[in-house]
Scaffold this motif. Structure first.
Motif, mmCIF file in Angstrom:
data_model
loop_
_atom_site.group_PDB
_atom_site.id
_atom_site.type_symbol
_atom_site.label_atom_id
_atom_site.label_comp_id
_atom_site.label_asym_id
_atom_site.label_seq_id
_atom_site.Cartn_x
_atom_site.Cartn_y
_atom_site.Cartn_z
ATOM 1 N N SER A 53 -34.716 -8.867 -25.139
ATOM 2 C CA SER A 53 -35.367 -9.641 -24.104
ATOM 3 C C SER A 53 -34.502 -10.887 -24.027
ATOM 4 N N GLU A 92 -38.321 -11.015 -13.175
ATOM 5 C CA GLU A 92 -38.034 -10.113 -14.295
ATOM 6 C C GLU A 92 -37.364 -8.962 -13.919
ATOM 7 N N LEU A 106 -35.124 -5.028 -15.488
ATOM 8 C CA LEU A 106 -35.110 -4.367 -16.763
ATOM 9 C C LEU A 106 -33.405 -3.687 -16.475
ATOM 10 N N HIS A 127 -34.489 -6.605 -21.236
ATOM 11 C CA HIS A 127 -35.362 -7.068 -20.497
ATOM 12 C C HIS A 127 -35.102 -8.476 -19.982
#
Length: 67
Positions: free
Chosen positions: A10, A45, A47, A54
């Motif tokens: 992340s 966001e 991915l 992420h």
């Protein structure tokens, strides 16, 4: 800018990092997989389809404009 390991799952990015792509230039293993551009502007966001990292845009999705 410090190096980031590609194993980190992340990562928070800022508008200065746009257009966002993975791997990022400051990653230790910048050639770990083919570069892929990620659309993080609309939702805040994204991915990475290759390594699963992420990404979160600091401050959330960008409002208006062409970024």
């Amino acid at each position: 800018m410090s190096l980031i390991e590609n194993t980190k799952r992340s990562i928070e990015v800022t508008a200065e990092d746009l257009p966002l792509h993975c791997p990022m230039p400051n990653m230790e293993k910048w050639n770990a997989h083919p570069r892929v551009f990620l659309k993080v502007e609309k939702t805040g966001e994204a991915l990475c389809p290759y390594c699963g990292t992420h990404y979160t845009l600091k401050g959330g999705a960008l409002q208006g404009g062409h970024h």
